[in-house]
Design an enzyme around this catalytic site. Sequence first.
Site, PDB file in Angstrom:
ATOM      1  N   SER A 177      -0.980  -2.524   0.280  1.00  0.00           N
ATOM      2  CA  SER A 177      -0.594  -1.279  -0.345  1.00  0.00           C
ATOM      3  C   SER A 177       0.908  -1.067  -0.158  1.00  0.00           C
ATOM      4  CB  SER A 177      -1.429  -0.138   0.241  1.00  0.00           C
ATOM      5  OG  SER A 177      -1.580   0.896  -0.664  1.00  0.00           O
ATOM      6  N   ASP A 428      -8.842  -2.470  -8.627  1.00  0.00           N
ATOM      7  CA  ASP A 428      -7.896  -1.613  -7.929  1.00  0.00           C
ATOM      8  C   ASP A 428      -6.922  -0.975  -8.910  1.00  0.00           C
ATOM      9  OD1 ASP A 428      -6.258  -0.373  -6.131  1.00  0.00           O
ATOM     10  OD2 ASP A 428      -5.288  -2.209  -5.415  1.00  0.00           O
ATOM     11  N   HIS A 453      -9.166  -2.172  -3.574  1.00  0.00           N
ATOM     12  CA  HIS A 453      -7.864  -2.116  -2.912  1.00  0.00           C
ATOM     13  C   HIS A 453      -7.822  -3.044  -1.694  1.00  0.00           C
ATOM     14  CE1 HIS A 453      -3.961  -0.325  -2.701  1.00  0.00           C
ATOM     15  NE2 HIS A 453      -4.150   0.259  -1.536  1.00  0.00           N
TER      16      HIS A 453
END
Length: 494
Positions: A177, A428, A453
């Site tokens: 991320s 995602d 994710h």
Amino acid sequence: MGCQALLLLVFLSLGAAATLRPGLKTFGSLHLSANPTSNPAIANNYSVLYFEQKVDHFGFSDTRTFKQRYLIADKHWQKNGGSILLYTGNEGDIVWFSNNTGFMWDVAEELKAMLVFAEHRYYGESLPFGEDSFKDSQHLNFLSSEQALADFAELIRHLKKTIPGAESQPVIAIGGSYGGMLAAWFRMKYPHIVVGALAASAPIWQFEELTPCGVFMKIVTQDFRKSGPHCSESIRKSWGAINQLSSTSSGLQWLTNTLRLCRPLTSEDVPTLKGWITETWVNLAMVNYPYATNFLQPLPAWPIKVVCQYLKRPNVSDTVLMQNIFQALNVYYNYSGQAKCLNMSQTATSSLGAVGWSFQACTEMVMPFCTNGVGDMFEPSLWDLEKFSDDCFNQWGVKPRPHWMTTLYGGKNISSHSNIVFSNGDLDPWSGGGVTKDISDTLVAIIIPDGAHHLDLRAHTAFDPSSVLLSRSLEVKHMKKWIADFYSNAKWQS
């Protein structure tokens, strides 16, 4: 593993949900914070250490310092032919990231690796000014990706000077991320310090003029559309139902009772209600994992499929539709069956982490988001930089610099760099701003079908789809090559 901060950014941009402080509306963020000790089995296997960092790496008159927390696990590390895997911490407690990045623990023995988890300044315990760190923009002035990367560089330099055997070993940056963005940028900015980077679910192109503002919410919508007949259509129609029912006092009371909200709903609360529900759908898209998890909330395997079982009938009355929406929300907020009511203030964001990220979003991390209600299942919301900027100024007394990230890190002009693997799951929503095609032989994109994710950074389980197993094997293959090249070059140079 990131989610909370970027989620917050989505909703800062959309102007949804509750406020952290008066003036600036927030929603979620990129990293979805949870209990820092969610995996105590791992928690016992590292040492907790602190390193004195400069508050400002880029000036010479400011001599202030703070203690950066980092974790080290060296059970499988070998001084001869080993490696160092550095997790580039993102916007949250580093213990939580350590406990939720099982991939690094899984490959440590194979790569003879020392694991280092470095906490990002202004998050967790690494607060430059203690309890005053979030006091105002003057105290927050040193919260930036650029300062954080310099922290990582200084930490590695310290480790190589103080740990016998580490000085002559290759370092690989790993992150998910926002942490994945940092891992990629770390390799770009400090190629002499890290030999390569694994950037998982890293939306390094989710910036102005690089990625269309509507892509994120379109992918969220696709996830729901694929998970059940008429599921996304039901959600799209729910906004009109909320508008209609909330137009009267009796309707507000009915919504309070039907959604089992913890406090009575007022007309002023309706935008917060919509933002809270929107965040729930986005959270589900990010953690749509193939097995039961406790990552954000206790959730079943493939949670969107479970949610969509309640959303098969879009063409029902407003009251029936909202009863179905409640059943869907209940999967996320009360799968364990223990919640007595649903709390609209219960989101994925942690208070200090959310405050820190709201400042980053108002300065350098300016990611445009928008919806149109046609290509996505949400109410239309335009990207309005001027309003966003005004909200930031009201909140922090600062104005965002939309082009700074592209200036600093190159935007899409990164072909001169090398040794970065960008991995993205096709489920995602952050993949829309990620690198999804190979740029060169050494800037490689890995797509994970049925991956949410940073699924590849999670620990191995018996329920992993073959796509993530293949992705992890490719990632390890690249890392082994970087390590082998490092030692080959070192031997040649000697």
